[in-house]
Design a protein around this motif. Structure first.
Motif, PDB file in Angstrom:
ATOM      1  N   GLU A 159      35.285  50.238  35.629  1.00 24.59           N
ATOM      2  CA  GLU A 159      35.191  48.791  35.817  1.00 24.59           C
ATOM      3  C   GLU A 159      35.969  48.052  34.738  1.00 24.59           C
ATOM      4  O   GLU A 159      36.685  47.077  35.018  1.00 24.59           O
ATOM      5  N   THR A 160      35.855  48.511  33.496  1.00 24.73           N
ATOM      6  CA  THR A 160      36.584  47.877  32.397  1.00 24.73           C
ATOM      7  C   THR A 160      38.089  47.989  32.613  1.00 24.73           C
ATOM      8  O   THR A 160      38.835  47.026  32.383  1.00 24.73           O
ATOM      9  N   PHE A 161      38.534  49.152  33.089  1.00 20.91           N
ATOM     10  CA  PHE A 161      39.961  49.351  33.342  1.00 20.91           C
ATOM     11  C   PHE A 161      40.437  48.458  34.487  1.00 20.91           C
ATOM     12  O   PHE A 161      41.528  47.872  34.420  1.00 20.91           O
ATOM     13  N   ARG A 162      39.625  48.325  35.525  1.00 20.45           N
ATOM     14  CA  ARG A 162      39.988  47.443  36.635  1.00 20.45           C
ATOM     15  C   ARG A 162      40.104  45.996  36.161  1.00 20.45           C
ATOM     16  O   ARG A 162      41.028  45.271  36.540  1.00 20.45           O
ATOM     17  N   ASN A 163      39.182  45.573  35.297  1.00 19.28           N
ATOM     18  CA  ASN A 163      39.262  44.223  34.733  1.00 19.28           C
ATOM     19  C   ASN A 163      40.529  44.058  33.904  1.00 19.28           C
ATOM     20  O   ASN A 163      41.170  42.993  33.921  1.00 19.28           O
ATOM     21  N   TYR A 164      40.875  45.100  33.174  1.00 24.53           N
ATOM     22  CA  TYR A 164      42.085  45.082  32.342  1.00 24.53           C
ATOM     23  C   TYR A 164      43.332  44.856  33.207  1.00 24.53           C
ATOM     24  O   TYR A 164      44.219  44.076  32.835  1.00 24.53           O
ATOM     25  N   LEU A 165      43.365  45.512  34.360  1.00 21.60           N
ATOM     26  CA  LEU A 165      44.513  45.365  35.259  1.00 21.60           C
ATOM     27  C   LEU A 165      44.524  44.007  35.941  1.00 21.60           C
ATOM     28  O   LEU A 165      45.550  43.323  35.961  1.00 21.60           O
ATOM     29  N   GLU A 166      43.387  43.610  36.496  1.00 20.10           N
ATOM     30  CA  GLU A 166      43.350  42.432  37.355  1.00 20.10           C
ATOM     31  C   GLU A 166      43.207  41.126  36.580  1.00 20.10           C
ATOM     32  O   GLU A 166      43.726  40.087  37.006  1.00 20.10           O
ATOM     33  N   ASN A 167      42.501  41.162  35.448  1.00 16.90           N
ATOM     34  CA  ASN A 167      42.230  39.933  34.700  1.00 16.90           C
ATOM     35  C   ASN A 167      43.220  39.686  33.575  1.00 16.90           C
ATOM     36  O   ASN A 167      43.073  38.722  32.826  1.00 16.90           O
ATOM     37  N   SER A 168      44.181  40.587  33.423  1.00 16.15           N
ATOM     38  CA  SER A 168      45.275  40.416  32.464  1.00 16.15           C
ATOM     39  C   SER A 168      44.962  40.999  31.086  1.00 16.15           C
ATOM     40  O   SER A 168      43.823  41.010  30.626  1.00 16.15           O
ATOM     41  N   SER A 169      46.025  41.449  30.449  1.00 19.91           N
ATOM     42  CA  SER A 169      45.934  41.952  29.076  1.00 19.91           C
ATOM     43  C   SER A 169      46.329  40.891  28.050  1.00 19.91           C
ATOM     44  O   SER A 169      46.326  41.170  26.851  1.00 19.91           O
ATOM     45  N   PHE A 170      46.674  39.678  28.503  1.00 24.47           N
ATOM     46  CA  PHE A 170      46.940  38.605  27.550  1.00 24.47           C
ATOM     47  C   PHE A 170      45.635  38.257  26.834  1.00 24.47           C
ATOM     48  O   PHE A 170      44.593  38.073  27.485  1.00 24.47           O
ATOM     49  N   PRO A 171      45.657  38.170  25.513  1.00 25.19           N
ATOM     50  CA  PRO A 171      44.407  38.035  24.751  1.00 25.19           C
ATOM     51  C   PRO A 171      43.507  36.895  25.178  1.00 25.19           C
ATOM     52  O   PRO A 171      42.295  37.075  25.317  1.00 25.19           O
ATOM     53  N   TYR A 172      44.075  35.707  25.434  1.00 25.36           N
ATOM     54  CA  TYR A 172      43.220  34.565  25.726  1.00 25.36           C
ATOM     55  C   TYR A 172      42.480  34.711  27.058  1.00 25.36           C
ATOM     56  O   TYR A 172      41.432  34.085  27.268  1.00 25.36           O
ATOM     57  N   ALA A 173      43.008  35.539  27.956  1.00 24.89           N
ATOM     58  CA  ALA A 173      42.344  35.727  29.248  1.00 24.89           C
ATOM     59  C   ALA A 173      40.912  36.219  29.072  1.00 24.89           C
ATOM     60  O   ALA A 173      40.049  35.947  29.911  1.00 24.89           O
ATOM     61  N   LEU A 174      40.639  36.919  27.978  1.00 23.52           N
ATOM     62  CA  LEU A 174      39.284  37.398  27.707  1.00 23.52           C
ATOM     63  C   LEU A 174      38.304  36.246  27.509  1.00 23.52           C
ATOM     64  O   LEU A 174      37.109  36.397  27.759  1.00 23.52           O
ATOM     65  N   GLN A 175      38.811  35.117  27.046  1.00 23.44           N
ATOM     66  CA  GLN A 175      37.938  33.970  26.810  1.00 23.44           C
ATOM     67  C   GLN A 175      37.506  33.294  28.110  1.00 23.44           C
ATOM     68  O   GLN A 175      36.625  32.435  28.098  1.00 23.44           O
ATOM     69  N   LEU A 176      38.108  33.703  29.224  1.00 28.17           N
ATOM     70  CA  LEU A 176      37.832  33.058  30.508  1.00 28.17           C
ATOM     71  C   LEU A 176      36.751  33.793  31.304  1.00 28.17           C
ATOM     72  O   LEU A 176      36.472  33.447  32.456  1.00 28.17           O
ATOM     73  N   ASP A 177      36.154  34.807  30.691  1.00 26.58           N
ATOM     74  CA  ASP A 177      34.956  35.479  31.222  1.00 26.58           C
ATOM     75  C   ASP A 177      35.088  35.924  32.678  1.00 26.58           C
ATOM     76  O   ASP A 177      34.148  35.819  33.468  1.00 26.58           O
ATOM     77  N   GLY A 178      36.254  36.407  33.037  1.00 32.63           N
ATOM     78  CA  GLY A 178      36.432  36.958  34.373  1.00 32.63           C
ATOM     79  C   GLY A 178      36.526  35.935  35.483  1.00 32.63           C
ATOM     80  O   GLY A 178      36.514  36.291  36.672  1.00 32.63           O
ATOM     81  N   ASP A 179      36.618  34.646  35.156  1.00 35.01           N
ATOM     82  CA  ASP A 179      36.737  33.597  36.173  1.00 35.01           C
ATOM     83  C   ASP A 179      38.136  33.694  36.799  1.00 35.01           C
ATOM     84  O   ASP A 179      39.141  33.349  36.177  1.00 35.01           O
ATOM     85  N   LYS A 180      38.206  34.167  38.035  1.00 36.14           N
ATOM     86  CA  LYS A 180      39.483  34.462  38.684  1.00 36.14           C
ATOM     87  C   LYS A 180      40.389  33.238  38.778  1.00 36.14           C
ATOM     88  O   LYS A 180      41.599  33.339  38.557  1.00 36.14           O
ATOM     89  N   LYS A 181      39.810  32.102  39.110  1.00 37.42           N
ATOM     90  CA  LYS A 181      40.637  30.893  39.249  1.00 37.42           C
ATOM     91  C   LYS A 181      41.203  30.469  37.901  1.00 37.42           C
ATOM     92  O   LYS A 181      42.392  30.141  37.781  1.00 37.42           O
ATOM     93  N   GLN A 182      40.362  30.477  36.867  1.00 35.54           N
ATOM     94  CA  GLN A 182      40.841  30.085  35.543  1.00 35.54           C
ATOM     95  C   GLN A 182      41.898  31.055  35.039  1.00 35.54           C
ATOM     96  O   GLN A 182      42.896  30.637  34.431  1.00 35.54           O
TER      97      GLN A 182
END
Length: 398
Positions: A159-182
């Motif tokens: 699951e963590t790896f899937r999030n890494y692929l789909e939610n981006s590896s750009f650092p700030y993307a982590l601050q968006l808590d998996g919100d796909k639209k954001q």
């Protein structure tokens, strides 16, 4: 802030050396944050804050410093005499004739100079031309899976790896808590800045849709052997006529903005570099989802993309390995010599295992050979070829 230990270690290895330290990389990969982390370490080492200067040339507060002379004078007036001063300038390529300011500060014995650059104003090799022999380049990428895992592990590796692929590896993307639209909006901001500002504006490109059709094609073909002619033929069949030279210029622009990376082929037996049929990889898989949506692709090629970027992070020179009529995904050259890597989604089927092993078996030298897969199998070896779980490899020490 997410720790970036390898980059920090690299910066510290050049601390107080008579070289300009230049950190390059795609926009928003964490260059400015790296400088912040480094400055905090300097403060911990009892370096007084007055001996540390930090300027971001994209901050309107420093708009008047876009002239090299004004930038030089601004920094020079704030230097502490007789003490080592640490000067950090972000996005210095925005300053006209910036190399004159950099040279002027470089020759001062009490200045340790750190710069960042990220866009296509700095064409490939231009640092070398303008600052020849006076700098070291530290190329930075978005988060590795190990860095992402350290900050966003869900308790489930897949699951963590899937999030890494789909939610981006750009650092700030982590601050968006998996919100796909954001996340999509955030990636859109990065993409539009690179495409519209760094490429279209600087290259004076009139037809943005053609440029975008090329990057979408490349995102859909990560890990596929390709050529300028193949891209041109595909565009023509889609009703978009483009000259090969135009496509080549577009690809160069994406590479110079660090969105795309090109990898060439190396003849393992003949020990020579080949000039045809390259592969391209994308800097971030989240951008691929932004460009293409959930369009299905060969998962093996996605894994290849991740492995390629990780090999770059680990300091290897990376090529496609050609062995007769077979190809090894990666032939890499590092401090300890040559290594070979094959990447596959799964090796459960015997025919797949045989197919993936064949190129490595065809290499008759005794350099290390690895095959990386998502399969959770005990570590094993096939005639000296080590089979490793890709997650274990990504999370391992160099």
């Amino acid at each position: 802030m997410i720790k970036r230990p390898e980059y920090l270690k690299n910066l510290f290895s050049f601390k107080d050396k008579q070289l300009i330290k230049i950190v390059t990389g795609v926009r928003r990969c964490g260059k400015s944050t790296l400088f912040e982390l480094y400055q905090k370490e300097l403060l911990k080492d009892k370096i007084p804050s007055k001996q540390i200067q930090s300027i971001n040339m994209e901050d309107p507060a420093y708009a008047e410093l876009m002239d090299w002379r004004k930038l030089y004078d601004y920094v020079n007036k704030r230097l502490v005499p007789g003490k080592k001063n640490y000067v950090f300038i972000d996005e210095i390529q925005n300053v006209a004739d910036f190399e004159k300011a950099a040279d002027g500060l470089f020759i001062k014995k009490n200045v340790d100079l750190y710069l960042t650059g990220s866009n296509s104003k700095m064409q490939s090799g231009e640092w070398a031309t303008l600052l020849s022999g006076r700098y070291v380049e530290i190329h930075m990428l978005p988060l590795s899976f190990k860095e992402y895992h350290s900050a966003a592990y869900t308790g489930n590796l897949e699951e963590t790896f899937r999030n890494y692929l789909e939610n981006s590896s750009f650092p700030y993307a982590l601050q968006l808590d998996g919100d796909k639209k954001q996340i999509r909006d955030y990636l859109g901001g990065i993409y539009n800045t690179v495409v519209l500002k760094d490429i279209v504006e600087n290259k004076k490109i009139r037809d943005v849709s053609r440029l975008e059709s090329v990057i979408k094609f490349m995102a859909d073909n990560v890990g596929n052997v390709t050529s300028i002619k193949k891209i041109s033929d595909t565009m023509t069949s889609d009703g978009i006529k483009m000259l090969p030279i135009t496509i080549e210029n577009y690809l160069d622009a994406f590479r110079n903005s660090f969105i795309l990376y090109k990898i060439s082929r190396y003849d393992v037996k003949g020990k020579k570099y080949l000039q045809t049929l390259d592969k391209y990889y994308l800097v971030d898989m989240g951008l691929r989802y932004y460009l293409l949506g959930d369009r299905k692709t060969d998962r093996g090629h996605i894994l290849e993309n991740i492995v390629y970027l990780e090999l770059l992070r680990r300091g290897y020179k990376v090529y496609i390995g050609k062995v007769g009529d077979k190809e090894v995904d990666f032939a890499v050259e590092g401090a300890d010599g040559i290594e070979y890597y094959q990447v596959a989604d799964t090796l459960i089927q015997e025919k797949t295992l045989e197919r993936e092993l064949a190129p490595l078996d065809a290499i008759k030298d005794h350099n290390p050979k690895f095959i990386l897969t998502r399969d959770f199998e005990p570590k094993t070896s096939h005639n000296g070829i080590k089979q490793l779980n890709i997650f274990d490899w990504l999370l391992s020490e160099k």
